[in-house]
Design a protein around this motif. Structure first.
Motif, PDB file in Angstrom:
ATOM      1  N   GLY A  90       0.826  -1.208   0.000  1.00 42.74           N
ATOM      2  CA  GLY A  90       0.000   0.000   0.000  1.00 42.74           C
ATOM      3  C   GLY A  90       0.854   1.250   0.000  1.00 42.74           C
ATOM      4  O   GLY A  90       0.574   2.212  -0.722  1.00 42.74           O
ATOM      5  N   ARG A  91       1.927   1.231   0.798  1.00 43.24           N
ATOM      6  CA  ARG A  91       2.839   2.380   0.833  1.00 43.24           C
ATOM      7  C   ARG A  91       3.525   2.561  -0.518  1.00 43.24           C
ATOM      8  O   ARG A  91       3.709   3.688  -0.985  1.00 43.24           O
ATOM      9  CB  ARG A  91       3.880   2.182   1.935  1.00 43.24           C
ATOM     10  N   LEU A  92       3.905   1.455  -1.144  1.00 48.05           N
ATOM     11  CA  LEU A  92       4.535   1.520  -2.458  1.00 48.05           C
ATOM     12  C   LEU A  92       3.613   2.208  -3.461  1.00 48.05           C
ATOM     13  O   LEU A  92       4.039   3.105  -4.206  1.00 48.05           O
ATOM     14  CB  LEU A  92       4.888   0.110  -2.942  1.00 48.05           C
ATOM     15  N   SER A  93       2.338   1.815  -3.494  1.00 43.39           N
ATOM     16  CA  SER A  93       1.379   2.435  -4.406  1.00 43.39           C
ATOM     17  C   SER A  93       1.252   3.924  -4.133  1.00 43.39           C
ATOM     18  O   SER A  93       1.229   4.744  -5.064  1.00 43.39           O
ATOM     19  CB  SER A  93       0.005   1.764  -4.269  1.00 43.39           C
TER      20      SER A  93
ATOM     21  N   THR B 197      13.614   1.820  -7.104  1.00 47.64           N
ATOM     22  CA  THR B 197      13.919   0.953  -8.246  1.00 47.64           C
ATOM     23  C   THR B 197      12.967   1.215  -9.407  1.00 47.64           C
ATOM     24  O   THR B 197      13.389   1.340 -10.569  1.00 47.64           O
ATOM     25  CB  THR B 197      13.837  -0.527  -7.834  1.00 47.64           C
ATOM     26  N   LEU B 198      11.676   1.308  -9.121  1.00 45.72           N
ATOM     27  CA  LEU B 198      10.692   1.528 -10.182  1.00 45.72           C
ATOM     28  C   LEU B 198      10.795   2.941 -10.748  1.00 45.72           C
ATOM     29  O   LEU B 198      10.601   3.150 -11.952  1.00 45.72           O
ATOM     30  CB  LEU B 198       9.282   1.253  -9.657  1.00 45.72           C
TER      31      LEU B 198
ATOM     32  N   GLY C 127       5.994   9.822 -16.239  1.00 44.58           N
ATOM     33  CA  GLY C 127       4.706   9.767 -15.542  1.00 44.58           C
ATOM     34  C   GLY C 127       3.876   8.578 -15.971  1.00 44.58           C
ATOM     35  O   GLY C 127       3.238   7.910 -15.134  1.00 44.58           O
ATOM     36  N   ALA C 128       3.864   8.277 -17.273  1.00 41.77           N
ATOM     37  CA  ALA C 128       3.104   7.131 -17.773  1.00 41.77           C
ATOM     38  C   ALA C 128       3.668   5.832 -17.214  1.00 41.77           C
ATOM     39  O   ALA C 128       2.916   4.912 -16.866  1.00 41.77           O
ATOM     40  CB  ALA C 128       3.130   7.109 -19.293  1.00 41.77           C
ATOM     41  N   ALA C 129       4.999   5.748 -17.120  1.00 40.37           N
ATOM     42  CA  ALA C 129       5.621   4.550 -16.556  1.00 40.37           C
ATOM     43  C   ALA C 129       5.247   4.376 -15.083  1.00 40.37           C
ATOM     44  O   ALA C 129       4.894   3.280 -14.644  1.00 40.37           O
ATOM     45  CB  ALA C 129       7.141   4.634 -16.702  1.00 40.37           C
ATOM     46  N   LEU C 130       5.295   5.461 -14.319  1.00 44.98           N
ATOM     47  CA  LEU C 130       4.952   5.391 -12.896  1.00 44.98           C
ATOM     48  C   LEU C 130       3.496   4.974 -12.704  1.00 44.98           C
ATOM     49  O   LEU C 130       3.171   4.184 -11.804  1.00 44.98           O
ATOM     50  CB  LEU C 130       5.213   6.736 -12.226  1.00 44.98           C
TER      51      LEU C 130
ATOM     52  N   GLU D  18       1.771   3.123 -14.769  1.00 48.45           N
ATOM     53  CA  GLU D  18       1.690   1.699 -15.111  1.00 48.45           C
ATOM     54  C   GLU D  18       2.199   0.835 -13.964  1.00 48.45           C
ATOM     55  O   GLU D  18       1.594  -0.192 -13.631  1.00 48.45           O
ATOM     56  CB  GLU D  18       2.512   1.422 -16.368  1.00 48.45           C
ATOM     57  N   TYR D  19       3.285   1.260 -13.327  1.00 51.53           N
ATOM     58  CA  TYR D  19       3.817   0.484 -12.204  1.00 51.53           C
ATOM     59  C   TYR D  19       2.841   0.480 -11.033  1.00 51.53           C
ATOM     60  O   TYR D  19       2.730  -0.508 -10.303  1.00 51.53           O
ATOM     61  CB  TYR D  19       5.168   1.044 -11.760  1.00 51.53           C
ATOM     62  N   GLN D  20       2.125   1.578 -10.850  1.00 47.41           N
ATOM     63  CA  GLN D  20       1.152   1.593  -9.759  1.00 47.41           C
ATOM     64  C   GLN D  20       0.000   0.627 -10.050  1.00 47.41           C
ATOM     65  O   GLN D  20      -0.508  -0.052  -9.154  1.00 47.41           O
ATOM     66  CB  GLN D  20       0.608   2.993  -9.512  1.00 47.41           C
ATOM     67  N   LYS D  21      -0.406   0.550 -11.321  1.00 49.09           N
ATOM     68  CA  LYS D  21      -1.443  -0.416 -11.692  1.00 49.09           C
ATOM     69  C   LYS D  21      -0.963  -1.841 -11.426  1.00 49.09           C
ATOM     70  O   LYS D  21      -1.726  -2.688 -10.941  1.00 49.09           O
ATOM     71  CB  LYS D  21      -1.806  -0.248 -13.165  1.00 49.09           C
ATOM     72  N   ILE D  22       0.300  -2.099 -11.756  1.00 54.14           N
ATOM     73  CA  ILE D  22       0.853  -3.425 -11.500  1.00 54.14           C
ATOM     74  C   ILE D  22       0.851  -3.718  -9.999  1.00 54.14           C
ATOM     75  O   ILE D  22       0.495  -4.822  -9.566  1.00 54.14           O
ATOM     76  CB  ILE D  22       2.285  -3.529 -12.065  1.00 54.14           C
ATOM     77  N   ALA D  23       1.232  -2.728  -9.200  1.00 53.30           N
ATOM     78  CA  ALA D  23       1.236  -2.910  -7.745  1.00 53.30           C
ATOM     79  C   ALA D  23      -0.155  -3.257  -7.234  1.00 53.30           C
ATOM     80  O   ALA D  23      -0.320  -4.134  -6.378  1.00 53.30           O
ATOM     81  CB  ALA D  23       1.755  -1.648  -7.056  1.00 53.30           C
ATOM     82  N   ALA D  24      -1.164  -2.579  -7.765  1.00 50.82           N
ATOM     83  CA  ALA D  24      -2.537  -2.849  -7.341  1.00 50.82           C
ATOM     84  C   ALA D  24      -2.977  -4.245  -7.786  1.00 50.82           C
ATOM     85  O   ALA D  24      -3.599  -4.996  -7.020  1.00 50.82           O
ATOM     86  CB  ALA D  24      -3.481  -1.795  -7.923  1.00 50.82           C
ATOM     87  N   GLU D  25      -2.628  -4.619  -9.019  1.00 52.25           N
ATOM     88  CA  GLU D  25      -3.017  -5.933  -9.532  1.00 52.25           C
ATOM     89  C   GLU D  25      -2.369  -7.061  -8.738  1.00 52.25           C
ATOM     90  O   GLU D  25      -2.995  -8.090  -8.466  1.00 52.25           O
ATOM     91  CB  GLU D  25      -2.633  -6.040 -11.007  1.00 52.25           C
ATOM     92  N   VAL D  26      -1.100  -6.872  -8.369  1.00 52.82           N
ATOM     93  CA  VAL D  26      -0.396  -7.891  -7.589  1.00 52.82           C
ATOM     94  C   VAL D  26      -1.119  -8.161  -6.280  1.00 52.82           C
ATOM     95  O   VAL D  26      -1.187  -9.298  -5.802  1.00 52.82           O
ATOM     96  CB  VAL D  26       1.065  -7.449  -7.331  1.00 52.82           C
ATOM     97  N   HIS D  27      -1.704  -7.113  -5.705  1.00 50.55           N
ATOM     98  CA  HIS D  27      -2.404  -7.251  -4.430  1.00 50.55           C
ATOM     99  C   HIS D  27      -3.922  -7.391  -4.614  1.00 50.55           C
ATOM    100  O   HIS D  27      -4.672  -7.259  -3.648  1.00 50.55           O
ATOM    101  CB  HIS D  27      -2.085  -6.054  -3.536  1.00 50.55           C
ATOM    102  N   GLY D  28      -4.350  -7.675  -5.841  1.00 48.81           N
ATOM    103  CA  GLY D  28      -5.769  -7.921  -6.106  1.00 48.81           C
ATOM    104  C   GLY D  28      -6.646  -6.721  -5.888  1.00 48.81           C
ATOM    105  O   GLY D  28      -7.805  -6.858  -5.471  1.00 48.81           O
TER     106      GLY D  28
END
Length: 270
Positions: free
Chosen positions: A118-121, A169-170, A183-186, A188-198
């Protein structure tokens, strides 16, 4: 990540392979993530290797053998296992292999944050907002005359000791140029973080900050409506005047005072 045909099947199989690697002993998620980023960059820069690795007419055993020769001893065993399975898969387009490895690298880095997901997102979103609001920083990170090393040093100076190692790292990976902007990359990484945690991701615009209780009620309401946990990205925007605007996926729930005033103006003009 949106892929078609054989590439979509390969992504699904490789995601399962990565989960197996990260759940086992001996492979650090952060190491695997860094190495997958590096391998993806190598495939993008080495055209002959990329073409060989994605050529459907070459036996999978031959491609796996070359990968073993090139990368064995240079990357973690878990990383090598994912890469070997990747080159043994079929791909709809040659670029899909490197894109998929980068995506899996991001997944591994997210996993390395453990319970701080959550903190990462929140940190990824907050840094994306800083970049968006600061033209000088945005220009510095997108300046083609500055080296990647120089830009990385700038990010480390801004984030080291203030953000999670996974966030740093991200953020550095966002400089790779594989997305339209940092900004677009960041995002996308936030979406990945959310998906990883369902989770789903909702961007909420409000005129003033919400209390913990208000955030909790909104999260619960959205989670109930969408059938899964929802992570809130809160943007305080005085121009909304009052109420809230929620953007989640393709859905927009606009209950702001400014939107109601605009509706009233249109009705008067009409």
């Amino acid at each position: 990540m949106s892929l078609r045909g054989a590439s979509a099947d390969a992504l699904a199989a490789l995601t399962t392979e990565l989960e197996s690697v990260l759940s086992g002993a001996g492979s650090s998620a952060s190491t695997v993530g860094d190495e997958l980023f590096s391998v993806a960059a190598t495939l993008r820069s080495e055209g002959a290797l990329r073409r060989f690795a994605t050529d459907g007419s070459i036996p999978a055993e031959a491609k796996a053998g070359l990968v073993q020769q090139v990368f064995a001893g240079k990357v973690d065993g878990g990383t090598l296992g994912v890469l070997t399975k990747a080159v043994s898969s079929r791909w709809t387009a040659a670029r899909d292999l490197a894109d998929t490895l980068e995506h899996l690298g991001a997944v591994a880095v997210v996993r390395s944050a453990g319970q701080d997901g959550g903190r990462l997102s929140d940190e990824l979103f907050a840094f994306a907002q800083v970049v968006k609001a600061n033209p000088e920083l945005r220009d510095a990170l997108s300046d083609p005359a500055r080296s990647i090393q120089d830009k990385s040093s700038l990010l480390h100076g801004l984030l080291d000791g203030k953000a999670l190692p996974a966030t740093v790292t991200l953020a550095v990976q966002s400089l790779s140029g594989t997305h339209r902007t940092v900004g677009a990359a960041l995002n996308e990484y936030q979406k990945i973080a959310a998906e990883v945690h369902g989770q789903g991701v909702a961007t909420v615009r409000v005129a003033r900050d919400l209390s913990d209780a208000e955030r909790g009620r909104l999260e619960q309401a959205l989670s109930t409506q969408y059938g899964r946990p929802v992570h809130l990205n809160l943007v305080v925007d005085p121009s909304v005047l009052g109420g809230i605007r929620v953007e989640i996926g393709d859905d927009v729930i606009d209950g702001t005072v400014s939107s109601r005033l605009d509706d009233a103006r249109r009705r008067l003009v009409g």
